[in-house]
Each structure stands twice: as C-alpha cells, then as structure tokens.
Design a protein around this motif. Sequence first.
Motif, PDB file in Angstrom:
ATOM      1  N   ASN A 154       0.809  -1.229   0.015  1.00  0.00           N
ATOM      2  CA  ASN A 154       0.120   0.102  -0.008  1.00  0.00           C
ATOM      3  C   ASN A 154       0.869   1.366   0.025  1.00  0.00           C
ATOM      4  N   THR A 155       1.782   1.268  -0.979  1.00  0.00           N
ATOM      5  CA  THR A 155       2.689   2.485  -0.995  1.00  0.00           C
ATOM      6  C   THR A 155       1.965   3.685  -1.468  1.00  0.00           C
ATOM      7  N   THR A 156       0.600   3.521  -1.817  1.00  0.00           N
ATOM      8  CA  THR A 156      -0.301   4.685  -2.272  1.00  0.00           C
ATOM      9  C   THR A 156      -0.637   5.617  -1.233  1.00  0.00           C
ATOM     10  N   ASP A 157      -0.196   5.139   0.093  1.00  0.00           N
ATOM     11  CA  ASP A 157      -0.421   6.070   1.468  1.00  0.00           C
ATOM     12  C   ASP A 157       0.336   7.338   1.225  1.00  0.00           C
ATOM     13  N   PHE A 158       1.492   6.903   0.242  1.00  0.00           N
ATOM     14  CA  PHE A 158       2.574   8.259   0.217  1.00  0.00           C
ATOM     15  C   PHE A 158       2.300   9.054  -0.877  1.00  0.00           C
ATOM     16  N   GLN A 159       1.650   8.491  -1.780  1.00  0.00           N
ATOM     17  CA  GLN A 159       1.554   9.193  -3.157  1.00  0.00           C
ATOM     18  C   GLN A 159       0.971  10.801  -3.212  1.00  0.00           C
ATOM     19  N   PRO A 160       0.010  10.961  -2.055  1.00  0.00           N
ATOM     20  CA  PRO A 160      -0.117  12.362  -1.974  1.00  0.00           C
ATOM     21  C   PRO A 160       0.984  13.416  -1.844  1.00  0.00           C
ATOM     22  N   PHE A 161       2.134  12.972  -1.053  1.00  0.00           N
ATOM     23  CA  PHE A 161       3.493  13.514  -1.199  1.00  0.00           C
ATOM     24  C   PHE A 161       4.151  13.988  -2.372  1.00  0.00           C
TER      25      PHE A 161
ATOM     26  N   ARG B 160     -12.069  14.511  10.499  1.00  0.00           N
ATOM     27  CA  ARG B 160     -12.777  13.329  10.158  1.00  0.00           C
ATOM     28  C   ARG B 160     -12.445  12.946   8.738  1.00  0.00           C
ATOM     29  N   ILE B 161     -11.633  11.615   8.756  1.00  0.00           N
ATOM     30  CA  ILE B 161     -11.173  11.103   7.629  1.00  0.00           C
ATOM     31  C   ILE B 161     -11.728   9.738   7.163  1.00  0.00           C
ATOM     32  N   SER B 162     -11.538   9.713   6.004  1.00  0.00           N
ATOM     33  CA  SER B 162     -12.192   8.442   5.188  1.00  0.00           C
ATOM     34  C   SER B 162     -11.132   7.534   4.615  1.00  0.00           C
ATOM     35  N   GLY B 163     -11.133   6.405   4.982  1.00  0.00           N
ATOM     36  CA  GLY B 163     -10.024   5.467   4.643  1.00  0.00           C
ATOM     37  C   GLY B 163     -10.387   3.960   4.329  1.00  0.00           C
TER      38      GLY B 163
ATOM     39  N   GLY C 248       0.612   5.389  15.715  1.00  0.00           N
ATOM     40  CA  GLY C 248       0.245   4.427  14.641  1.00  0.00           C
ATOM     41  C   GLY C 248      -1.071   4.054  14.541  1.00  0.00           C
ATOM     42  N   CYS C 249      -1.639   3.841  13.354  1.00  0.00           N
ATOM     43  CA  CYS C 249      -2.843   3.608  13.106  1.00  0.00           C
ATOM     44  C   CYS C 249      -3.120   2.317  12.234  1.00  0.00           C
ATOM     45  N   TYR C 250      -4.259   1.878  12.040  1.00  0.00           N
ATOM     46  CA  TYR C 250      -4.535   0.882  10.799  1.00  0.00           C
ATOM     47  C   TYR C 250      -5.230   1.638   9.644  1.00  0.00           C
ATOM     48  N   MET C 251      -5.378   2.922   9.717  1.00  0.00           N
ATOM     49  CA  MET C 251      -6.209   3.693   8.561  1.00  0.00           C
ATOM     50  C   MET C 251      -5.227   3.875   7.490  1.00  0.00           C
ATOM     51  N   HIS C 252      -5.469   3.147   6.327  1.00  0.00           N
ATOM     52  CA  HIS C 252      -4.728   3.583   5.106  1.00  0.00           C
ATOM     53  C   HIS C 252      -5.480   4.801   4.468  1.00  0.00           C
ATOM     54  N   GLY C 253      -4.917   5.643   3.873  1.00  0.00           N
ATOM     55  CA  GLY C 253      -5.665   6.807   3.289  1.00  0.00           C
ATOM     56  C   GLY C 253      -5.462   8.111   4.354  1.00  0.00           C
ATOM     57  N   ILE C 254      -5.039   8.010   5.249  1.00  0.00           N
ATOM     58  CA  ILE C 254      -4.829   9.224   6.442  1.00  0.00           C
ATOM     59  C   ILE C 254      -4.237  10.304   5.643  1.00  0.00           C
ATOM     60  N   PHE C 255      -3.235  10.185   4.972  1.00  0.00           N
ATOM     61  CA  PHE C 255      -2.548  11.328   4.253  1.00  0.00           C
ATOM     62  C   PHE C 255      -3.381  11.736   3.084  1.00  0.00           C
ATOM     63  N   ASP C 256      -4.377  11.011   2.741  1.00  0.00           N
ATOM     64  CA  ASP C 256      -5.251  11.582   1.297  1.00  0.00           C
ATOM     65  C   ASP C 256      -5.906  12.719   1.614  1.00  0.00           C
ATOM     66  N   ASP C 257      -6.281  12.659   3.116  1.00  0.00           N
ATOM     67  CA  ASP C 257      -6.789  13.981   3.662  1.00  0.00           C
ATOM     68  C   ASP C 257      -6.049  15.404   3.405  1.00  0.00           C
TER      69      ASP C 257
END
Length: 515
Positions: free
Chosen positions: A270-277, A402-405, A442-451
């Motif tokens: 899930n390297t897409t977690d970092f693509q927003p950067f 409030r974040i969605s992931g 730490g968290c289990y949420m993928h997509g936290i940095f999409d917000d």
Amino acid sequence: MGLRELTMNTKFLMIQGTGSQVGKSFIVAGLCRLLKKSGVNVVPFKSQNMALNSYATEEGHEMGRAQAMQAMAAGVKPSSTMNPILLKPASGGQFQVVVLGQSIGNMDPKLYSEKKDSMMRVVRSSLDKLKNEFDLIIIEGAGSPAEINLAEQDIVNMAIARETGSPVVIVADIDRGGAFASICGTLDLLALGDRGRVKGFIINKFRGDTDLLKPGLDFLENKTGLPVFGVVPRIDVVIGDEDALCLEQRKQIIKADVRLAVPRLPHISNTTDFQPFDLLDNVALDFIQGPGQIQKADAIIIPGTKSTIADLTWLRETGLAQEIVELAMSGVPVIGICGGLQILGTRVVDRSAVDGGGERSVEGLGLLPVRTELGESKVVKQVKSVIVEGEKILGTQSIGCRISGYEIHVGVTTCHGPAQIFTRAEDGRPNGWISEELSVAGCYMHGIFDDNAVRTSFLQHLSNKETDQNIVFAQLDLSAEIDKVSDVLEASLNIKGLLEVAGSDWQGRHEEVVR
C-alpha cells in the motif's frame, strides 16, 4: 463531445503492454474517464492482478488499487468483479490469493498453477456479470503477452482476449528506450492467431517533439501493417500505482521544506499511502534501505507490510531499527500505518504461522505500548475515523478531523501501557494509538494522508519547527488528476479509431488526432 449509441451487445477493448510499468493502468483510467464524460456506460476489468497495493470496497472485499481507481474514473462503484483475482506477494516465495475479494490463503506458484481451471471459471463469471451491466468493458492485461514461459497458465492476457473476442492494443513505454523493438518482438513471439487480435499500438511517456518521432512511427506501421493510435506525452499525475516497482521511477527532490523518510521494507505494501506527497515539489519523500540515510528526516513513516515479522527482522539486520528508535527518542516524529503500527509495538505473536516461517513471537521496536496477535481472519473494510490526539505529530489543525480510508490487515492489536487514542473509528473502537512520552503514533487507517486537511497540518507542523514561515503545500484532488489524464489522451490518441476496432463509433472534439 459525444458518442453515437452503442449496439445492444457489450463491446470489449483490451489494453496490453510490452512489459510491466509501461502505463497500461494509466491508459485504461484515462479512457474510462473520457468515455464516461461522453455518456458511455463503461467499466474497467483485469482478471488477475499481482500487486501489493489493494483497496477495500464498500462490501468489505479486497481488490487491486489500480482497478478501484479506474472504476472511479468510470464513475462506477469499485467491485471485486472488476478484479476477481488478486495475488499479493508474501514471504517465502508465496503469495496470498484473493478471489472475489476474499483471501483463500497463501500458495506457491506450482500450487496456484494447478488451480487454473477454477480461477478461469471465476473470471468468466465476473465477465458475465459485467456484460449484463455495461456497454463497453476496457480490459487491462498484465506484464507482457509475450512471456512464453507463462503462456500455458495465462488467464490475464491473450487468454482473456480469446475468451471475449476482444481486439488488443499494445502500449509501449518509449521513455525507457527500445519501444519499437519491444513492440516488434512482442508481435513476433505471439502465436499467429493471437497476433491477429492486435489492432494497433500506443506509444506512451514521450518527451519532446513528436515530429522527430514520425520516421519511427512510419517504419513501425509499414513493418507491422498496423496503426499507431497516438503518442502520449509523459505527464506527472498522482492517480495510484499498482506496486512498489513504481518507487524506482519517482522524482528525487534535493532541496525541500519537509523531508520524510520511509523504510523500504522488503514486503512493503500500500505505497499509495504516500503518493499524495509526490504531488508536492517542496516535500522530499525518501525510501531508505540502510543506516545513515535517515538522519536528515523531519519525520519517519513506517509503511504497511505483507509480512510484519520478516520485515521486523530486516529492520534489525540492516541497523535501521536501532536508528529509528534513537531518532524517536531524540524527538523525531514516527508514524506507523497498518503493519507499521504492529512494528512499532512491543511484540508481534504469530501462533497460526500466517506470516510465514512457522509459529513465532518476536519483539517489536517497543516505541508504542501495543501488542499484536496475528491470526487467520482478515479485516477488509472501508472506515471513517476521527483524529483524537496527535498535535505533537500531525499539528493542531489535525485534531478533530474526520477522515475516510480503509483497513486491510490480519491481527488484533491491543494497548497495554500508557498511551492515548490517536484515531477512533466511527463505531467507537480505537484503531490507532499515540505515545504519551514520545512523538510516536500508529494506526490501521490507510489513506490518512489522502485527507488534505490532515496532510497540510502535518507538513506545516513539521516545517514550522524550524521556521515561523507559513509554507504553502498543494492540495490533492484525485478526480482532477484523472481528468488531466483524460484530457491528454483525447488530445493525443485517435479515439475514433480505437473505438472503431471495438465496434463503436466516436464523435469527439477531434475527428482524428494528427501526429
């Protein structure tokens, strides 16, 4: 811009490539958005995907991230029928097999090859469902159709073209060189019947003046007797990569307002977690593989992994584990996502041997007072969460966001010491923790940095540690990024010609693209 009415029968168009990373997913996404804008009831499909970047559907099913993004481009809800088989590389030469969104366990290549017939039945069933709902199915192949050692077990390239009667367009990446040779070589290695399914080519990732390319295009068309549907320029967009191979093609930023370090774990996922950067020219995202590369980081993010215990071992063997602990103790913020959360804890226990290597219990980095018990059950679901604490890591503006992931993981993590809740899911359960003493969370949420709000607060907090300047960080709009791809394809490709080979007619702003 519009499309003449399609006939009642579902049409197919298959995008194959001369190899991996040539831009098949990019082309399919752009075509899906372009046709969706024109009122076409279009859907993407990839029968089998080998990828570490996955997505959780509303139904709690797992599918390839690229196909989910393509579905969004087409304006339809992502469904595992669009990617019925997902193979996720694991440790020990095995991969996890996900069928219609559900894991059926780990297999080695030999065992999986014995299941070809049953897997093909799943593919046919998925195609039948999509044919009942959509007018045009754009199919993506995998790797190259000319991998002759894999031809017998093929259920993703020419086997699907034969199954559906789909015309095939081959994409080549000219940026890496050898595009013309790879196209001609691919055709030469195909069986005669499959060669006849190929209707033309797309040259992708071109830099420069296309007039200089014309002699090569003319030669290719004369040699093969097939058309080049267009030359697509290389553009920088953030729409989601399939796997960690794309890390090799990332731009490098030397001078940055914020520098983030991410350990490039052997089983990173899930390297897409970092693509927003990657959208930001003033943020450096360094994927590190050894000691001494992490010292200048403003923050460390430990990514998800398909094998927590194996990657914990790798961190220790490389010396990165000790460096991460020392930097955390000195005040450098550290965040773990999914498997990264498990790595930050005190212990990971694998009684069911789901991580590979038999039953084990290993120490984590000990930066968070949490313990993880791995098990055979897998959590796959979309999640909405709120940032409860985390000002010292994510900044003041992140609190209450409030974040969605989504969550995709095996294992249950529990807190057993002094820590605060970092993120809380909308069902009330904590799905992330933050240390009371250190800037570690730490968290289990993928997509936290999409917000956009969370990401901006995080970056501004890091940049303001050294300066009072309010540095501006760009915002991410996935739909707008897909629109960029769509616009480039419409300007670059003979869309009318592409749809004609699929049995459809096109009326667009450009009757024909002139090279």
